[in-house]
Scaffold this motif. Sequence first.
Motif, PDB file in Angstrom:
ATOM      1  N   GLU A 189       0.380   9.979  -6.970  1.00 33.86           N
ATOM      2  CA  GLU A 189       0.292   9.654  -5.555  1.00 33.86           C
ATOM      3  C   GLU A 189       1.673   9.783  -4.926  1.00 33.86           C
ATOM      4  OE1 GLU A 189      -1.768   5.963  -4.725  1.00 33.86           O
ATOM      5  OE2 GLU A 189      -2.769   6.053  -6.671  1.00 33.86           O
ATOM      6  N   PRO A 190       1.765   9.894  -3.609  1.00 28.33           N
ATOM      7  CA  PRO A 190       3.082  10.003  -2.966  1.00 28.33           C
ATOM      8  C   PRO A 190       3.966   8.802  -3.304  1.00 28.33           C
ATOM      9  CG  PRO A 190       1.346  10.523  -1.406  1.00 28.33           C
ATOM     10  CD  PRO A 190       0.665   9.967  -2.618  1.00 28.33           C
ATOM     11  N   VAL A 191       5.269   9.064  -3.427  1.00 28.74           N
ATOM     12  CA  VAL A 191       6.241   8.019  -3.741  1.00 28.74           C
ATOM     13  C   VAL A 191       7.291   7.979  -2.633  1.00 28.74           C
ATOM     14  CG1 VAL A 191       8.053   7.271  -5.329  1.00 28.74           C
ATOM     15  CG2 VAL A 191       5.933   8.231  -6.230  1.00 28.74           C
ATOM     16  N   ASP A 192       7.543   6.786  -2.119  1.00 26.37           N
ATOM     17  CA  ASP A 192       8.611   6.587  -1.136  1.00 26.37           C
ATOM     18  C   ASP A 192       9.267   5.251  -1.471  1.00 26.37           C
ATOM     19  OD1 ASP A 192      10.347   6.762   0.941  1.00 26.37           O
ATOM     20  OD2 ASP A 192       8.867   6.447   2.524  1.00 26.37           O
ATOM     21  N   ASP A 193      10.269   5.294  -2.370  1.00 30.66           N
ATOM     22  CA  ASP A 193      10.876   4.091  -2.925  1.00 30.66           C
ATOM     23  C   ASP A 193      12.197   3.801  -2.208  1.00 30.66           C
ATOM     24  OD1 ASP A 193      11.828   2.019  -4.422  1.00 30.66           O
ATOM     25  OD2 ASP A 193      12.153   3.172  -6.248  1.00 30.66           O
ATOM     26  N   GLU A 194      12.222   2.742  -1.416  1.00 29.39           N
ATOM     27  CA  GLU A 194      13.426   2.404  -0.652  1.00 29.39           C
ATOM     28  C   GLU A 194      14.560   1.941  -1.554  1.00 29.39           C
ATOM     29  OE1 GLU A 194      13.128  -1.028   1.818  1.00 29.39           O
ATOM     30  OE2 GLU A 194      11.552  -1.939   0.589  1.00 29.39           O
ATOM     31  N   TYR A 195      14.243   1.442  -2.740  1.00 29.49           N
ATOM     32  CA  TYR A 195      15.285   0.933  -3.634  1.00 29.49           C
ATOM     33  C   TYR A 195      16.092   2.074  -4.258  1.00 29.49           C
ATOM     34  CZ  TYR A 195      12.796  -3.509  -3.288  1.00 29.49           C
ATOM     35  OH  TYR A 195      12.199  -4.640  -2.824  1.00 29.49           O
ATOM     36  N   SER A 196      15.405   3.097  -4.743  1.00 32.54           N
ATOM     37  CA  SER A 196      16.099   4.195  -5.419  1.00 32.54           C
ATOM     38  C   SER A 196      16.342   5.385  -4.515  1.00 32.54           C
ATOM     39  CB  SER A 196      15.277   4.662  -6.629  1.00 32.54           C
ATOM     40  OG  SER A 196      14.068   5.269  -6.205  1.00 32.54           O
TER      41      SER A 196
END
Length: 513
Positions: free
Chosen positions: A226-233
């Motif tokens: 699924e799409p990934v949008d990780d603000e941490y990394s």
Amino acid sequence: MTRRSSSEGADSAIDASEAAPAGAPATTGPVGRHLGSGGGHRVLRLTALVMATVLVAAVGFVAVQVLRLQSNVSTLPLNLAEDQGSALPVDSSTDPLQILILGSDTRTGNSGEFFGDESDSSGEGNSDVMMLLTLSADREDVTVVSFPRDLLVPLPSCVDPETGDVSEALDLGQLNGALDEGGPGCTVAAINNLTGLSVDHFMMAGFNAVKELSSAVGGVEVCVQEPVDDEYSGLSLPAGTSEVEGDQALAFLRTRHSFGDGGDTGRIAAQQAFMASLARKVRAEGTLTNLPKLYSIADVITRNLTVDEGLSQPTELLKIADRMKDVDLGNIAFVTVPTEQWVEDPNRLVLNEEAAAPLFDALREDRGLTEDAPEPSATPSAPETPQAPETPAVDPATVPVLVINATTDTARGAEIQQLLAAAGYTQSSPYESVPAEVSQVVFGPGYETAAADLAARFGIPDSQVLLSEQTVGVQLVVGADLATGSKVVVPPLGSDLDGQTADQVTCQATSGL
């Protein structure tokens, strides 16, 4: 036995050509042929001179490159434990070889804020990545064992090589913290204690190594369900397959929030998939047999690498590359050391000693993990009580299934259709596709139960069951691992080990966090 260098061989060729001066009459052969013979000698002499020039230039290029690479390398002691002796010398070309690979996290502040220059780094930090690379003596097998950063193990007392400070031995301490007790040599000592091995070398890389290496090879292919949008990394990927390099490659390897349960297990699986994909790309492009490209990559690695003194010669790195260039991708196994939750803190892990014992035995005995385990001796057993058939969780006759034949056998799609019909899936239709290594189940909204049932029937792992909002019904992608029989063929990894081989293409399940 004394070996002759390439340049010595060239000198001999020159001497041989000059023994008969150009234009000298031939003493054998028919009269009137001396002009032809003299011309032949000139050709031989010119050829020898050209070959000698090429060889000298090649040797000079290699020598310059080796010296330049050697100046890049930083070194630290291999073993810092007070109670462990020095490792025995090994031949990097012929002996079983264990190399501990460490990725150091030296950033200050939020663990996700790792972009930018190196000015905000301090100290050795903790180990972000810990992998034990083992190469078999017969050049047939490669095993990469990942150790979770949250793993608690006995830590030895270590001497800091810079300050002389001695760390306290611990019955249980976090493995990734050993690096901060004096450097990678302390982590080596802890791994030795844990596995019963004597690690031969270590390689420790910082953030830039991943960014520059991924760019040097032209990007590494990864897959997410699924799409990934990780603000941490900072990781941002669409669903499906993408090529990552630079900061995105680093984010893919370091994110703790995007995959699996949002912890270390999912991150390790992503790291193993990345390494497997990198191995496939390097092999497909012939990098390990392309000296200029290999030196370019070696330059990137050595500029960002700290190693033990025994591995500080770039020629040793080239010997290791030579050993790996012909290993079958199916014999390169990536596994995670078996662990279980610590009873005193479920956020920490301890070694599952029973499950880990066969793994450590195989490493000590120089055995690959993809070999078939010996068959257990047959013992009489009581006949099983017949079980009533389970009620299907879904009515298979109502499920439309597209059978995508991604094997090289054009009849395989029809064979799978027959298996589906026997299981009640009567609404199946075939479709021929380009070959793929790994089988998958792709399902649309509302068909989760059917997808799970089909995956279980054909032995397709959960990591290859993917949701697609655009799909109606279920798509069964029949790859090379399902080219025969009714179950996917997964290379054995021994006991209950989690992992994959380098020829397996895996798609990461996202955590939804």
